[in-house]
Scaffold this motif. Structure first.
Motif, PDB file in Angstrom:
ATOM      1  N   SER A  90       0.832  -1.173  -0.107  1.00  0.00           N
ATOM      2  CA  SER A  90       0.019  -0.062  -0.166  1.00  0.00           C
ATOM      3  C   SER A  90       0.958   1.152   0.003  1.00  0.00           C
ATOM      4  N   LEU A  91       0.347   2.230  -0.520  1.00  0.00           N
ATOM      5  CA  LEU A  91       0.820   3.602  -0.564  1.00  0.00           C
ATOM      6  C   LEU A  91       0.069   4.461   0.309  1.00  0.00           C
ATOM      7  N   GLU A  92       0.671   5.179   1.511  1.00  0.00           N
ATOM      8  CA  GLU A  92      -0.134   6.027   2.253  1.00  0.00           C
ATOM      9  C   GLU A  92       0.588   7.441   1.927  1.00  0.00           C
ATOM     10  N   PHE A  93      -0.486   8.329   2.063  1.00  0.00           N
ATOM     11  CA  PHE A  93       0.072   9.921   1.775  1.00  0.00           C
ATOM     12  C   PHE A  93      -0.043  10.382   3.315  1.00  0.00           C
ATOM     13  N   GLN A  94       1.069  11.144   3.569  1.00  0.00           N
ATOM     14  CA  GLN A  94       1.035  11.843   5.028  1.00  0.00           C
ATOM     15  C   GLN A  94       0.708  13.194   4.711  1.00  0.00           C
ATOM     16  N   VAL A  95       0.883  13.931   3.598  1.00  0.00           N
ATOM     17  CA  VAL A  95       0.485  15.120   3.190  1.00  0.00           C
ATOM     18  C   VAL A  95      -0.204  14.735   1.861  1.00  0.00           C
ATOM     19  N   LEU A  96      -1.375  15.539   1.653  1.00  0.00           N
ATOM     20  CA  LEU A  96      -2.141  15.378   0.121  1.00  0.00           C
ATOM     21  C   LEU A  96      -2.665  16.626  -0.124  1.00  0.00           C
ATOM     22  N   ASN A  97      -2.410  16.762  -1.292  1.00  0.00           N
ATOM     23  CA  ASN A  97      -2.906  18.213  -2.077  1.00  0.00           C
ATOM     24  C   ASN A  97      -3.295  17.970  -3.554  1.00  0.00           C
TER      25      ASN A  97
END
Length: 285
Positions: A90-97
């Motif tokens: 899985s790929l998890e975004f710590q910051v998302l824009n």
């Protein structure tokens, strides 16, 4: 990211944005469900994209597959604000824009056969400033996919390698014991034992949403074994450590099965204590 990693990334970007996996290496592309997510700088509910569909990720040898992640097929993307979870599943975004909007591909293949083609799984992510209005709410989400859950057989003296937020259903006794009680680092902590989940879930011990502070350490668990009129106490000692190493005798569980089991257990637990509270109030008066 280290200085060496940054140098490598710049070097790859300077190669004309070439694809990591060449088109002729791809045998099939599978398009997963589109995802709409609200942008954030920090969030307890992070956006997470799985590498493949649930059935594929449940395969016993999936963790050993080669996995190559791509963004919009040709772009190398910085991993500064992203975390690859559990052997890149899985790929998890710590910051998302909004710049993170695009098509994410995870291409997999077995490493057993040389020159084997890839199968690529594509997820279209759309990042918005706020939740869309009517007409888009059915596909919009602010919830990440559930963390992985595992059945694990632990023998006396072994180590459970645990990753943050994962769930671990443990079988630690060979026999069907009752009244299991565990101390962790010689202290009682809030873990669920002697559970009654339906198969295939193991029931001796449940470590739910593992975190380093609460769940790591040396476990000493006692279980009551009843054979005829004789009662004995069995003891198993094992260690739980935060680690990305694989566990032997471990099977990845279907997230829907786990969610339903935990929901049912919580409902029964809540009903029991509500009923107990009502009875106490009745007898009080």
């Amino acid at each position: 990211m280290s200085l060496l990693s940054n140098i490598l990334l710049v070097g790859l970007l300077s190669l004309g944005q070439s694809t990591i996996v060449q088109p002729e290496q791809i045998a099939k592309t599978v398009f997963l469900n589109d995802t709409i997510f609200v942008a954030y700088n920090s969030s307890t509910t992070k956006c997470r994209i799985d590498c493949a569909d649930a059935e594929t990720m449940l395969q016993q040898d999936f963790r050993s597959f080669q996995k190559v992640w791509m963004f919009n097929k040709t772009e190398m993307f910085s991993a500064d604000d992203k975390t690859f979870i559990d052997s890149n599943r899985s790929l998890e975004f710590q910051v998302l824009n909004e710049d993170d909007t695009g098509a994410y591909q995870c291409c997999i293949r077995s490493t057993d056969l040389a020159y084997q083609s890839f199968v690529c799984y594509s997820t279209l992510l759309t990042v918005v400033d706020e939740m869309p209005g009517d007409g888009m709410n059915e596909t919009a989400t602010t919830e990440a996919p559930p963390s992985p859950s595992w059945n694990v057989v632990i023998e006396d003296g072994e180590i459970l390698n645990a990753q943050p937020e994962n769930n671990y259903f443990l079988k630690i006794f060979e026999d069907n014991v009752t009244a299991i009680h565990c101390l962790v680092n010689e202290v009682e902590i809030n873990i669920k034992t002697s559970n009654s989940f339906t198969p295939p879930l193991y029931n001796d011990v449940l470590i739910q949403s593992f975190n380093l502070t609460d769940h790591s350490g040396i476990y000493v668990c006692n279980g009551t074994l009843q054979i005829g009129n004789e009662t004995s106490i069995e003891t198993v000692t094992f260690t739980v450590s935060q680690s990305w190493d694989d566990n032997k005798n471990a099977d990845l569980l279907d997230s829907k099965v786990v969610a339903e089991a935990l929901k049912t257990a919580f409902t029964v637990f809540s009903f029991f204590f509500i009923s107990l509270f009502i009875l106490l109030q009745v007898f009080r008066f």
